[in-house]
Scaffold this active site. Structure first.
Site, PDB file in Angstrom:
ATOM      1  N   ARG A  57       4.870  -8.188  -4.869  1.00 26.51           N
ATOM      2  CA  ARG A  57       5.925  -7.256  -4.429  1.00 26.51           C
ATOM      3  C   ARG A  57       7.290  -7.933  -4.445  1.00 26.51           C
ATOM      4  O   ARG A  57       8.300  -7.330  -4.768  1.00 26.51           O
ATOM      5  CB  ARG A  57       5.609  -6.742  -3.016  1.00 26.51           C
ATOM      6  CG  ARG A  57       4.465  -5.727  -2.991  1.00 26.51           C
ATOM      7  CD  ARG A  57       3.919  -5.528  -1.579  1.00 26.51           C
ATOM      8  NE  ARG A  57       4.960  -5.190  -0.632  1.00 26.51           N
ATOM      9  CZ  ARG A  57       4.945  -5.531   0.661  1.00 26.51           C
ATOM     10  NH1 ARG A  57       3.942  -6.223   1.172  1.00 26.51           N
ATOM     11  NH2 ARG A  57       5.931  -5.186   1.447  1.00 26.51           N
TER      12      ARG A  57
ATOM     13  N   SER B 139       0.582  -4.725   5.429  1.00 23.77           N
ATOM     14  CA  SER B 139       0.592  -6.182   5.251  1.00 23.77           C
ATOM     15  C   SER B 139       0.559  -6.885   6.616  1.00 23.77           C
ATOM     16  O   SER B 139      -0.276  -7.768   6.859  1.00 23.77           O
ATOM     17  CB  SER B 139       1.865  -6.566   4.476  1.00 23.77           C
ATOM     18  OG  SER B 139       2.121  -7.948   4.546  1.00 23.77           O
TER      19      SER B 139
HETATM   20  N1  URA Z   1       6.168  -9.393   6.524  1.00 21.16           N
HETATM   21  C1  URA Z   1       4.902  -9.302   6.080  1.00 21.16           C
HETATM   22  O1  URA Z   1       4.020  -9.993   6.565  1.00 21.16           O
HETATM   23  N2  URA Z   1       4.631  -8.440   5.098  1.00 21.16           N
HETATM   24  C2  URA Z   1       5.559  -7.663   4.523  1.00 21.16           C
HETATM   25  O2  URA Z   1       5.235  -6.900   3.645  1.00 21.16           O
HETATM   26  C3  URA Z   1       6.884  -7.772   4.996  1.00 21.16           C
HETATM   27  C4  URA Z   1       7.151  -8.646   6.003  1.00 21.16           C
END
Ligand code: URA
Ligand code: CA
Length: 433
Positions: free
Chosen positions: A168, A183
């Protein structure tokens, strides 16, 4: 099942099934689905969003993509606190012993990571002797006996998230609420949390710069947690200016000790009481938020919270005399005061820029392999709303480098002084369901 069909389905705005989500996470983790297809799906999700059900499925699929930490051998409700990241955020160092003093079990797995200052582990390691390389059995034993232990991240936690997050990052799909929320939540769930208190930061120093975005992210995470059987609540807190006064590792340990003694900065103390009350409530150690807050305040005034911190240091090999003798923490060679150029009221302290200034001194890692200087950092003598006279100290720099003109310039560029006092907001919202 074919990945191309999933991409088309999401591209056209349809909902993916649980099986489809599990298929793509498993395939991606096992290197059977290539980056380019997952990139396309991430972009489709970015534009088409995900339903609550899809978000919960994605979270659980990622949580189960690697090791799931089993904390069932620890008595009580394991409440984890997660902050979406800020500058000089000393809350974990304060909260862990504070709620443990009320018998809320704190089984913390922490990492180092990149940032303006080190992670919780780096900060704790500024205490001479303190270490987090302990065996799982010892970790569980310590939490059962003393309600508090911190262990370094080991094993294979959420590999799907690790891969997807990195992808990403290079495909302009980080900034998607369903992807961020799943996430973060996948990592908390894999780390064994029964209940989760989220501190979603908002403002210049935060991941989410506006209150609306922060609320949306908070709500998304609360919904996921509650859907998958982990009671979750979120506080939206200010990160336009740094929290507390200290930005730096040993400096933040000192700040945490002051706060546990009841002599900490007002904003840090208040945020810890608010987050702590939610943790105590979720752990069933109080019947209302008011009662929880009162119990936490008593733990501070009675000295029990500070005693808990001392015991915690001893348990993990550290020198607990740092609590009463701050000279035993790493000290910087030079102290440089930055005076105000004009009189007035501090109207702005741009959090992320001050964080960068601290990182330039060596307080944080710019890259994975940078060395941290635990002694250095910044102390904010003035915060937003404070009156300052010309020549009065705004910031005190703790440094081991002499050539710091660029740091001083950055500090001046990012602290504004105006004619009118502004009252800073600390908490914007609390989302409980
Ligand atoms: N922190 C995370 O752990 N994941 C993300 O996608 C963005 C911030
Ligand atoms: Ca701080």
């Amino acid at each position: 099942m074919r990945m191309v069909d999933l991409i088309a389905k999401k591209r056209d705005g349809h909902e993916l099934t649980t099986e489809e989500i599990q298929f793509f996470i498993k395939g991606y983790t096992e290197d059977e689905i290539p980056d380019y297809q997952v990139s396309a799906l991430a972009m489709a999700i970015y534009f088409q969003n995900m339903t609550e059900r899809e978000r919960a499925d994605l979270t659980m699929a990622m949580a189960h993509s690697g090791d799931m930490i089993d904390l069932s051998a620890i008595d009580g409700v394991k409440v984890d606190k997660h902050s979406t990241g800020g500058v000089g955020d000393t809350t974990t160092l304060v909260l862990a012993p504070l709620v443990a003093a009320l018998d809320v079990p704190v089984a913390k797995m922490s990492g180092r990571g990149l940032g303006h200052t080190g992670g919780t582990i780096d900060k704790l390691e500024s205490i001479p002797g303190f270490h987090v390389e302990i065996k799982t059995e010892e970790f569980i034993g310590l939490v059962n006996e003393h309600k508090l232990a911190v262990i370094g991240q080991s094993g294979n936690l959420t590999p799907a998230d690790r891969k997807l997050y990195a992808l990403r990052d290079v495909t302009a799909t980080v900034n998607s609420i369903p992807l961020i929320a799943s996430s973060i939540m996948s990592k908390k769930i894999a780390a064994g949390a029964d209940a989760i208190v989220l501190d979603v930061k908002t403002g210049a120093g935060a991941f989410m710069k506006t209150i609306e975005e922060s609320k949306e992210l908070a709500q998304a995470m609360v919904n996921i947690g509650n859907q998958v059987g982990r009671r979750t609540m979120a506080v939206i807190s200010d990160m336009s200016q740094p929290l507390g006064r200290a930005i730096g590792n040993a400096l933040e340990v000192q700040e945490a000790i002051d706060t546990l003694r009841g002599e900490g900065p007002e904003d840090l103390t208040e945020l810890c009481l608010i987050l702590g009350s939610q943790m105590v409530l979720l752990a069933n150690k109080a019947s209302s938020l008011e009662e929880a807050k009162q119990l936490l305040q008593e733990a501070i005034t009675s000295g029990r919270a500070l005693d808990k911190f001392k015991q915690f240091i001893i348990n993990q090999g550290g020198d607990a005399s740092v609590v009463d003798d701050k000279e035993r923490l790493p000290q910087a060679q030079f102290i440089v005061e930055v005076p105000a150029k004009t009189a007035g009221y501090v109207t702005e302290i741009v959090a992320d820029e001050l964080g960068t200034a601290a990182m330039w001194l060596g307080a944080g890692r710019a890259t994975k392999d940078s060395e941290i200087d635990l002694a250095v950092g910044l102390m904010l003598d003035k915060k937003v709303g404070d009156r300052v006279e010309e020549g009065e100290t705004l910031v005190t720099i703790h440094t081991n480098k002499i050539d710091i003109d660029h740091v001083i310039e950055k500090i001046y560029d990012n602290i504004s002084i105006g004619e009118h006092a502004e009252v800073p907001v600390l908490i914007y919202d609390v989302i409980t369901n």
